[in-house]
Write an enzyme that holds these catalytic residues in place. Sequence first.
Site, PDB file in Angstrom:
ATOM      1  N   VAL A 145      35.603  46.962  42.750  1.00 36.24           N
ATOM      2  CA  VAL A 145      34.684  45.832  42.669  1.00 36.24           C
ATOM      3  C   VAL A 145      35.109  44.858  41.576  1.00 36.24           C
ATOM      4  CG1 VAL A 145      32.277  45.152  42.320  1.00 36.24           C
ATOM      5  CG2 VAL A 145      32.801  47.312  43.467  1.00 36.24           C
ATOM      6  N   GLU A 146      35.528  45.400  40.448  1.00 38.23           N
ATOM      7  CA  GLU A 146      35.862  44.565  39.293  1.00 38.23           C
ATOM      8  C   GLU A 146      37.180  43.813  39.462  1.00 38.23           C
ATOM      9  OE1 GLU A 146      34.349  43.692  36.659  1.00 38.23           O
ATOM     10  OE2 GLU A 146      32.646  45.043  36.485  1.00 38.23           O
ATOM     11  N   SER A 147      38.215  44.500  39.916  1.00 42.01           N
ATOM     12  CA  SER A 147      39.568  43.919  39.840  1.00 42.01           C
ATOM     13  C   SER A 147      40.455  44.266  41.021  1.00 42.01           C
ATOM     14  CB  SER A 147      40.253  44.427  38.568  1.00 42.01           C
ATOM     15  OG  SER A 147      40.416  45.845  38.639  1.00 42.01           O
TER      16      SER A 147
END
Length: 548
Positions: A145-147
């Site tokens: 989700v983040e990166s």
Amino acid sequence: MNNYLSNKINKLTFIVVVISSFMLLSGCNTSPAEDSNSAEPGAETFTEYKIDYAYPYSCVAVTGEPKQAEPDAVVPRDIWYKIRMGSQLDWDIKQKRLQAEFNWYQRHPNYMARVSQRSERYIYYITEQIQQRGLPMELALLPIVESAYDPFAYSHGRASGMWQFIPGTARVYKLQINWWYDGRRDVIASTDAALNYLTYLHKLFDGDWMLALAAYNSGQGTVGRAVRKNRKLGRPTDFWSLDLPRETRSYVPKLLALAKLIDNPQQYDIALYPVANRPYFTNVSTGSQIDLAEAASLADIDVEELYRLNPGFNRWATAPSGPHRLLVPVDKAGLFEQQLATLPDAERMHWQRYTVKQGDSLGRLAQRYHTDVRTIRANNKIKGNMIREGQSLLIPIATQGSSHYALSSDQRLKKIQSTRKGAAGSHQVFYTVKSGDSFWSISRRYGVSSSKLAHWNGMSPKNTLHPGKKLSVWTNQSTSSNTSPRGQRDPMMRKLGYRVRNGDSLARIAGKFNVSVNDIIRWNSVNPKKYLQPGQRLTLYVDITAMN
């Protein structure tokens, strides 16, 4: 009994059946197809796989004969099954936002194939750290989700690394950020910091993982205020009921949607790259700074692989002040340790003897030899910035040309500058940053926006610019590198002292001197929420050719 609990019990029952009957493992039926990732620095080429998920253990080999389970095997051989069995969050709920994110992942199977393959180097280590702490195994999906599991990821909000730490939070969790090294990208340091932060948030929000995850995205203050607002109005205070920023409202559902998909990928016809439930890398102490090209040679791997395992190192060598360790593939660790032990300390770095000439400065020498001023000072026992003509200096240099270190900070920047283009009809020029420059002043000079200027250079408009840095600018104006547009005067930047008068405000002073409010705040470390006081002294960097 709800679907979530029923699903968990079915999983556990299935394990017992598997172990008691010693079932055979199915082979991985793969159908590779070429699939390229985006052209960002550090991007890799991936292969898409169709995998048979009929049994709980995916085979480790991508090709070859089906493997047979050992009779006493109780540890999943596939990382995705390990995550399924360690899940703790309730994703089996009916929520429109969750369903919308789930539908997106279902419609983009190639994305799932890419990120699952990219995770291969790191996800085993992360799952082990999560398991040791007793945390929900779904947290291993958070870097997707983040990166998208890219340790070189950098956002417009100055967040960096797989776990996307901003500088302020990084400092709180003691992640070093300097010219040589950025702990936000370090696999070990950033994972430890991220899990510490998530554990803290989980406790802060009374054991509610939904609120903890929301706070990881938007900050504990934002979530705390939303909770207090609902409580005051007599409304529910669960995640789904809170008035949160749009990004956060979709952030938590994205993680839950991933968990739901990975729990039963065959049902949704999703192919995950078969990641073995075993270590990819091991940690080897180097004891001192070492050239990364030299280290890669000792480990018999290419420099790019070494950078991908050690993305925290910005330059051509590890940081002088540490960490003095390198992550290397498990099967290369023995060779690397053996070779490193026979390499004299003096040969771990290469040095250039240099005699100072008239006009030299530490800054110019650091720029010329791709090092920093602090390192030159330390190696030559220099205090301050003064050097004299004829003085002999010892300067560390790379063993290979700069292009050999393809994933160093400088080379990633060059790739960004070569791939990110301006609007049709614009042309590229390069500008060398001078003292007092800011994104605002440079963008004003070339008639572009600060956000676009930052984007062309892989930065955030909030980043501090350092003299000597070369920026890519796409402009419609007729310009030459480091010159003003025709018909305009060259800027003459001057440092001015200004004494605040009655009635002055940051905006009024900014307008008077044609600078930005943010620049005044940055130059003077003033609090924008407090009033300026008459007599207060400010430092300004002003283009005197632009003043009325």
